[in-house]
Design a protein around this motif. Structure first.
Motif, PDB file in Angstrom:
ATOM      1  N   GLY A  98       0.785  -1.220   0.000  1.00 56.18           N
ATOM      2  CA  GLY A  98       0.000   0.000   0.000  1.00 56.18           C
ATOM      3  C   GLY A  98       0.817   1.269   0.000  1.00 56.18           C
ATOM      4  O   GLY A  98       0.248   2.366   0.102  1.00 56.18           O
ATOM      5  N   LYS A  99       2.139   1.179  -0.098  1.00 58.56           N
ATOM      6  CA  LYS A  99       2.993   2.365  -0.088  1.00 58.56           C
ATOM      7  C   LYS A  99       3.860   2.416  -1.345  1.00 58.56           C
ATOM      8  O   LYS A  99       4.073   1.408  -2.016  1.00 58.56           O
ATOM      9  CB  LYS A  99       3.903   2.367   1.146  1.00 58.56           C
ATOM     10  CG  LYS A  99       3.167   2.486   2.464  1.00 58.56           C
ATOM     11  CD  LYS A  99       4.149   2.550   3.616  1.00 58.56           C
ATOM     12  CE  LYS A  99       3.436   2.672   4.950  1.00 58.56           C
ATOM     13  NZ  LYS A  99       4.386   2.748   6.089  1.00 58.56           N
ATOM     14  N   GLN A 100       4.354   3.615  -1.616  1.00 56.57           N
ATOM     15  CA  GLN A 100       5.316   3.791  -2.704  1.00 56.57           C
ATOM     16  C   GLN A 100       6.719   3.655  -2.121  1.00 56.57           C
ATOM     17  O   GLN A 100       7.101   4.398  -1.214  1.00 56.57           O
ATOM     18  CB  GLN A 100       5.141   5.148  -3.363  1.00 56.57           C
ATOM     19  CG  GLN A 100       6.120   5.381  -4.510  1.00 56.57           C
ATOM     20  CD  GLN A 100       5.865   6.690  -5.211  1.00 56.57           C
ATOM     21  OE1 GLN A 100       5.108   6.763  -6.146  1.00 56.57           O
ATOM     22  NE2 GLN A 100       6.511   7.761  -4.736  1.00 56.57           N
ATOM     23  N   VAL A 101       7.472   2.711  -2.637  1.00 55.73           N
ATOM     24  CA  VAL A 101       8.810   2.437  -2.118  1.00 55.73           C
ATOM     25  C   VAL A 101       9.839   2.756  -3.201  1.00 55.73           C
ATOM     26  O   VAL A 101       9.501   2.969  -4.375  1.00 55.73           O
ATOM     27  CB  VAL A 101       8.938   0.966  -1.666  1.00 55.73           C
ATOM     28  CG1 VAL A 101       8.023   0.699  -0.490  1.00 55.73           C
ATOM     29  CG2 VAL A 101       8.607   0.011  -2.814  1.00 55.73           C
ATOM     30  N   PRO A 138      32.275   8.397 -21.396  1.00 55.45           N
ATOM     31  CA  PRO A 138      33.087   7.235 -21.009  1.00 55.45           C
ATOM     32  C   PRO A 138      33.608   7.357 -19.582  1.00 55.45           C
ATOM     33  O   PRO A 138      34.196   8.369 -19.199  1.00 55.45           O
ATOM     34  CB  PRO A 138      34.234   7.267 -22.034  1.00 55.45           C
ATOM     35  CG  PRO A 138      33.662   7.969 -23.219  1.00 55.45           C
ATOM     36  CD  PRO A 138      32.716   8.989 -22.665  1.00 55.45           C
ATOM     37  N   GLY A 139      33.338   6.341 -18.771  1.00 57.80           N
ATOM     38  CA  GLY A 139      33.766   6.346 -17.382  1.00 57.80           C
ATOM     39  C   GLY A 139      32.829   7.054 -16.427  1.00 57.80           C
ATOM     40  O   GLY A 139      33.012   6.965 -15.206  1.00 57.80           O
ATOM     41  N   GLU A 140      31.822   7.750 -16.923  1.00 55.65           N
ATOM     42  CA  GLU A 140      30.893   8.480 -16.053  1.00 55.65           C
ATOM     43  C   GLU A 140      29.884   7.520 -15.432  1.00 55.65           C
ATOM     44  O   GLU A 140      29.519   6.507 -16.031  1.00 55.65           O
ATOM     45  CB  GLU A 140      30.166   9.557 -16.854  1.00 55.65           C
ATOM     46  CG  GLU A 140      29.301  10.478 -16.006  1.00 55.65           C
ATOM     47  CD  GLU A 140      28.614  11.545 -16.831  1.00 55.65           C
ATOM     48  OE1 GLU A 140      27.918  12.394 -16.244  1.00 55.65           O
ATOM     49  OE2 GLU A 140      28.784  11.529 -18.074  1.00 55.65           O
ATOM     50  N   SER A 141      29.411   7.856 -14.240  1.00 58.08           N
ATOM     51  CA  SER A 141      28.467   6.994 -13.535  1.00 58.08           C
ATOM     52  C   SER A 141      27.440   7.835 -12.804  1.00 58.08           C
ATOM     53  O   SER A 141      27.644   9.037 -12.564  1.00 58.08           O
ATOM     54  CB  SER A 141      29.193   6.072 -12.550  1.00 58.08           C
ATOM     55  OG  SER A 141      29.864   6.838 -11.558  1.00 58.08           O
ATOM     56  N   LEU A 142      26.337   7.198 -12.445  1.00 54.29           N
ATOM     57  CA  LEU A 142      25.296   7.838 -11.645  1.00 54.29           C
ATOM     58  C   LEU A 142      24.487   6.753 -10.953  1.00 54.29           C
ATOM     59  O   LEU A 142      24.632   5.565 -11.248  1.00 54.29           O
ATOM     60  CB  LEU A 142      24.387   8.723 -12.505  1.00 54.29           C
ATOM     61  CG  LEU A 142      23.605   8.089 -13.659  1.00 54.29           C
ATOM     62  CD1 LEU A 142      22.339   7.392 -13.210  1.00 54.29           C
ATOM     63  CD2 LEU A 142      23.221   9.166 -14.667  1.00 54.29           C
ATOM     64  N   ILE A 143      23.646   7.175 -10.016  1.00 50.80           N
ATOM     65  CA  ILE A 143      22.730   6.261  -9.333  1.00 50.80           C
ATOM     66  C   ILE A 143      21.310   6.661  -9.685  1.00 50.80           C
ATOM     67  O   ILE A 143      20.890   7.796  -9.411  1.00 50.80           O
ATOM     68  CB  ILE A 143      22.939   6.283  -7.814  1.00 50.80           C
ATOM     69  CG1 ILE A 143      24.344   5.792  -7.480  1.00 50.80           C
ATOM     70  CG2 ILE A 143      21.902   5.405  -7.122  1.00 50.80           C
ATOM     71  CD1 ILE A 143      24.666   5.809  -5.996  1.00 50.80           C
ATOM     72  N   ALA A 144      20.585   5.769 -10.322  1.00 52.45           N
ATOM     73  CA  ALA A 144      19.193   6.022 -10.690  1.00 52.45           C
ATOM     74  C   ALA A 144      18.279   5.495  -9.597  1.00 52.45           C
ATOM     75  O   ALA A 144      18.551   4.457  -8.982  1.00 52.45           O
ATOM     76  CB  ALA A 144      18.865   5.356 -12.023  1.00 52.45           C
ATOM     77  N   THR A 145      17.206   6.224  -9.338  1.00 48.87           N
ATOM     78  CA  THR A 145      16.215   5.837  -8.338  1.00 48.87           C
ATOM     79  C   THR A 145      14.955   5.359  -9.051  1.00 48.87           C
ATOM     80  O   THR A 145      14.494   6.007  -9.988  1.00 48.87           O
ATOM     81  CB  THR A 145      15.874   7.011  -7.416  1.00 48.87           C
ATOM     82  OG1 THR A 145      17.084   7.551  -6.876  1.00 48.87           O
ATOM     83  CG2 THR A 145      14.981   6.564  -6.276  1.00 48.87           C
ATOM     84  N   VAL A 146      14.419   4.250  -8.582  1.00 48.47           N
ATOM     85  CA  VAL A 146      13.216   3.667  -9.180  1.00 48.47           C
ATOM     86  C   VAL A 146      12.121   3.654  -8.124  1.00 48.47           C
ATOM     87  O   VAL A 146      12.333   3.178  -7.002  1.00 48.47           O
ATOM     88  CB  VAL A 146      13.479   2.240  -9.694  1.00 48.47           C
ATOM     89  CG1 VAL A 146      12.249   1.700 -10.420  1.00 48.47           C
ATOM     90  CG2 VAL A 146      14.690   2.221 -10.620  1.00 48.47           C
ATOM     91  N   PHE A 147      10.966   4.201  -8.465  1.00 54.84           N
ATOM     92  CA  PHE A 147       9.828   4.273  -7.554  1.00 54.84           C
ATOM     93  C   PHE A 147       8.774   3.253  -7.980  1.00 54.84           C
ATOM     94  O   PHE A 147       8.501   3.099  -9.173  1.00 54.84           O
ATOM     95  CB  PHE A 147       9.221   5.675  -7.566  1.00 54.84           C
ATOM     96  CG  PHE A 147      10.160   6.758  -7.106  1.00 54.84           C
ATOM     97  CD1 PHE A 147      10.121   7.226  -5.814  1.00 54.84           C
ATOM     98  CD2 PHE A 147      11.091   7.292  -7.976  1.00 54.84           C
ATOM     99  CE1 PHE A 147      10.984   8.230  -5.388  1.00 54.84           C
ATOM    100  CE2 PHE A 147      11.962   8.287  -7.570  1.00 54.84           C
ATOM    101  CZ  PHE A 147      11.904   8.750  -6.263  1.00 54.84           C
ATOM    102  N   LYS A 148       8.187   2.592  -6.989  1.00 55.93           N
ATOM    103  CA  LYS A 148       7.182   1.572  -7.285  1.00 55.93           C
ATOM    104  C   LYS A 148       6.130   1.545  -6.190  1.00 55.93           C
ATOM    105  O   LYS A 148       6.454   1.608  -5.003  1.00 55.93           O
ATOM    106  CB  LYS A 148       7.825   0.190  -7.413  1.00 55.93           C
ATOM    107  CG  LYS A 148       6.826  -0.955  -7.583  1.00 55.93           C
ATOM    108  CD  LYS A 148       7.528  -2.269  -7.766  1.00 55.93           C
ATOM    109  CE  LYS A 148       6.549  -3.416  -7.723  1.00 55.93           C
ATOM    110  NZ  LYS A 148       5.380  -3.233  -8.614  1.00 55.93           N
ATOM    111  N   PHE A 149       4.870   1.431  -6.600  1.00 55.32           N
ATOM    112  CA  PHE A 149       3.784   1.249  -5.641  1.00 55.32           C
ATOM    113  C   PHE A 149       3.606  -0.248  -5.402  1.00 55.32           C
ATOM    114  O   PHE A 149       3.479  -1.030  -6.350  1.00 55.32           O
ATOM    115  CB  PHE A 149       2.493   1.860  -6.168  1.00 55.32           C
ATOM    116  CG  PHE A 149       1.325   1.670  -5.239  1.00 55.32           C
ATOM    117  CD1 PHE A 149       1.183   2.460  -4.110  1.00 55.32           C
ATOM    118  CD2 PHE A 149       0.381   0.681  -5.484  1.00 55.32           C
ATOM    119  CE1 PHE A 149       0.113   2.282  -3.239  1.00 55.32           C
ATOM    120  CE2 PHE A 149      -0.688   0.494  -4.626  1.00 55.32           C
ATOM    121  CZ  PHE A 149      -0.824   1.298  -3.499  1.00 55.32           C
ATOM    122  N   VAL A 150       3.608  -0.657  -4.137  1.00 59.52           N
ATOM    123  CA  VAL A 150       3.507  -2.073  -3.780  1.00 59.52           C
ATOM    124  C   VAL A 150       2.044  -2.427  -3.545  1.00 59.52           C
ATOM    125  O   VAL A 150       1.386  -1.844  -2.673  1.00 59.52           O
ATOM    126  CB  VAL A 150       4.344  -2.394  -2.530  1.00 59.52           C
ATOM    127  CG1 VAL A 150       4.244  -3.879  -2.199  1.00 59.52           C
ATOM    128  CG2 VAL A 150       5.792  -1.994  -2.752  1.00 59.52           C
TER     129      VAL A 150
END
Length: 272
Positions: A98-101, A138-150
């Motif tokens: 019931g929440k978005q995680v 080239p060589g670059e990085s990042l952190i992606a966030t994924v949202f999901k309703f359970v």
């Protein structure tokens, strides 16, 4: 003697009638040696032509078979990855019905060229990504966030045992360094687009500590820090009165109050 002479003349006439035209060529000795030699030469030429044709066919079949083997070997080899993902093939979510995680995934460009990436999901109404796509040097990085309703569990299933059918897919495309990211890049160059990875959803018990959950918390903290840094780099928004329409001035405080009153009306209607 007369009978013998008549027989010999008759036999000569019969053989002369049976001679073929190309046998009646001039010969030096009259015993057909020239005809046989020309026939042998013709047969030799034919044999040589047949051997050359056979050799060419053999070379073609060998080349075709080698190309087929090469194509098969390439198909069996693993696809060269343009990105390195962390986790490599899963998205971990805390299970809170019931929440978005949130989940997080590290993305690094390991190729020698700029790479555009894009997320896709089988449940676009209940999931979204931040950022949904971009271009990495080239060589670059990042952190992606994924949202999901359970969704709440069904059929009295245990929360942690619920299996999600939702999947995520990361598409990649090599681009030039000066290219700006737009989602239409993947439509314009469909032939060059590659499926980098398909990610499976895995739920974690938020009340039970485990390495995957601790790592997820660290990645989410890093993603928030990166987002805050990017927000500081943006130019500050205008805080004074804004001109809209035909010279009308809207007081920012009045606008906020109107939004607050609208929210209060919605809450009152829901409680009633």
């Amino acid at each position: 003697m007369g009978v013998d002479e008549e027989k010999s003349e008759g036999e000569g006439k019969v053989w002369s009638l049976c001679r073929m035209p190309f046998w009646q060529t001039s010969s030096s000795n009259g015993n057909g040696s020239s005809s046989s030699s020309s026939s042998s030469s013709s047969m030799g030429n034919n044999n040589g032509y047949q051997q050359s044709q056979t050799s060419q066919l053999g070379e073609r079949s060998t080349a075709t078979s080698s190309n087929a083997v090469s194509s098969m070997a390439k198909s069996l080899l693993p696809t060269r990855r343009r990105l390195r993902l962390d986790p490599p093939n899963k998205l971990y979510f805390p299970y809170e019905p019931g929440k978005q995680v949130r989940s997080a995934i590290g993305i690094k460009n390991t190729s020698k060229s700029h790479v555009a990436f894009k997320f896709q999901t089988t449940a676009p109404k209940s999931c979204y990504m931040r950022p949904p796509g971009g271009i990495l040097a080239p060589g670059e990085s990042l952190i992606a966030t994924v949202f999901k309703f359970v969704e709440p569990p069904e059929n009295n299933e245990k929360p942690i045992e619920q299996k999600s059918r939702v999947k995520f897919k990361i598409m990649t495309l090599k681009v030039k360094g000066e290219t700006d990211y737009v989602p239409e890049l993947f439509d314009e160059q469909k032939d060059q687009v590659a499926v980098e990875q398909i990610l499976r959803v895995v739920f974690l018990d938020p009340e039970r500590s485990c390495p995957a959950l601790e790592k997820l918390k660290r990645q989410l903290a890093e993603a928030e820090a990166e987002a805050a840094l990017e927000a500081r780099k943006r130019p500050p928004e205008e805080t004074g009165p804004r001109m809209v329409g035909e010279g009308l001035v809207i007081d920012e405080w009045k606008e906020r109050r109107e939004r607050y009153l609208a929210r209060q009306q919605v809450e009152c209607a829901d409680s009633a």
